[in-house]
Design an enzyme around this catalytic site. Structure first.
Site, PDB file in Angstrom:
ATOM      1  N   HIS A  65       0.793  -1.232   0.000  1.00  0.00           N
ATOM      2  CA  HIS A  65       0.000   0.000   0.000  1.00  0.00           C
ATOM      3  C   HIS A  65       0.826   1.284   0.000  1.00  0.00           C
ATOM      4  O   HIS A  65       0.280   2.354  -0.242  1.00  0.00           O
ATOM      5  CB  HIS A  65      -0.947   0.019   1.208  1.00  0.00           C
ATOM      6  CG  HIS A  65      -0.269   0.415   2.487  1.00  0.00           C
ATOM      7  ND1 HIS A  65       0.600  -0.426   3.156  1.00  0.00           N
ATOM      8  CD2 HIS A  65      -0.303   1.574   3.179  1.00  0.00           C
ATOM      9  CE1 HIS A  65       1.052   0.205   4.228  1.00  0.00           C
ATOM     10  NE2 HIS A  65       0.523   1.410   4.262  1.00  0.00           N
ATOM     11  N   HIS A  80       1.183   6.739  -0.911  1.00  0.00           N
ATOM     12  CA  HIS A  80       0.349   5.923  -0.023  1.00  0.00           C
ATOM     13  C   HIS A  80      -0.977   5.655  -0.723  1.00  0.00           C
ATOM     14  O   HIS A  80      -1.803   6.559  -0.875  1.00  0.00           O
ATOM     15  CB  HIS A  80       0.122   6.671   1.292  1.00  0.00           C
ATOM     16  CG  HIS A  80      -0.470   5.825   2.359  1.00  0.00           C
ATOM     17  ND1 HIS A  80      -1.802   5.477   2.375  1.00  0.00           N
ATOM     18  CD2 HIS A  80       0.088   5.255   3.446  1.00  0.00           C
ATOM     19  CE1 HIS A  80      -2.037   4.731   3.445  1.00  0.00           C
ATOM     20  NE2 HIS A  80      -0.906   4.576   4.107  1.00  0.00           N
TER      21      HIS A  80
END
Length: 158
Positions: A65, A80
């Site tokens: 992620h 992110h």
């Protein structure tokens, strides 16, 4: 190393097709209040995420992620993907790179099953942060807003 090497600007490119939004609109205080640094965010249209700059991958979260990339001029970018996506433990993320690897702008970082992931997290907002420590004495300009395609020039660090 030349006298002016450190003053060279850094072009930053869109890591994904989608829409650029202001970091303040990201529904997570860590990002919207710029605790990790300033930047911008994307609402992804698809799940193909590419490197926004040339550099070295200093962080590749096992969950897929988040990615930390340091450019040769010392600027570090944190990408992110989505909010609270770490909780999925990699489900829906097909990582294509390894920590420590050198990458070029446009290299594929990860394929994300956006539909599946989006159904399990609060938001797919994807912050691109210029980390506080790496931006000492530097500034950045956002060069594009609204709809973007991956590879579009979106910001420049000076």
């Amino acid at each position: 190393m030349g006298l002016f090497t450190k003053n060279k600007s850094l072009d930053v490119f869109a890591p994904v097709d989608g829409e650029i939004i202001d970091l303040s609109k990201v529904e997570d205080e860590v990002f919207s209040e710029k605790m990790l640094g300033d930047g911008l965010a994307f609402i992804p249209e698809n799940g193909e995420f590419v490197a926004p700059i040339d550099g070295k991958l200093v962080t590749v979260f096992p969950s897929g992620h988040a990615y930390g990339i340091v450019n040769s001029n010392g600027v570090e970018i944190l990408l992110h993907i989505g909010l609270d996506t770490v909780s999925l433990n990699g489900e829906g993320f097909d990582i294509k790179v390894k920590q420590g690897q050198s990458i070029k702008k446009g290299d594929l970082l990860v394929n994300v099953d956006v539909k599946s992931v989006a159904a399990k997290v609060p938001s797919m907002h994807t912050p691109l942060i210029f980390t506080v420590d790496s931006m000492s004495g530097k500034s950045f300009d956002i060069l594009k807003t609204g709809k973007v395609k991956k590879g579009d020039l979106v910001a420049q660090v000076k």
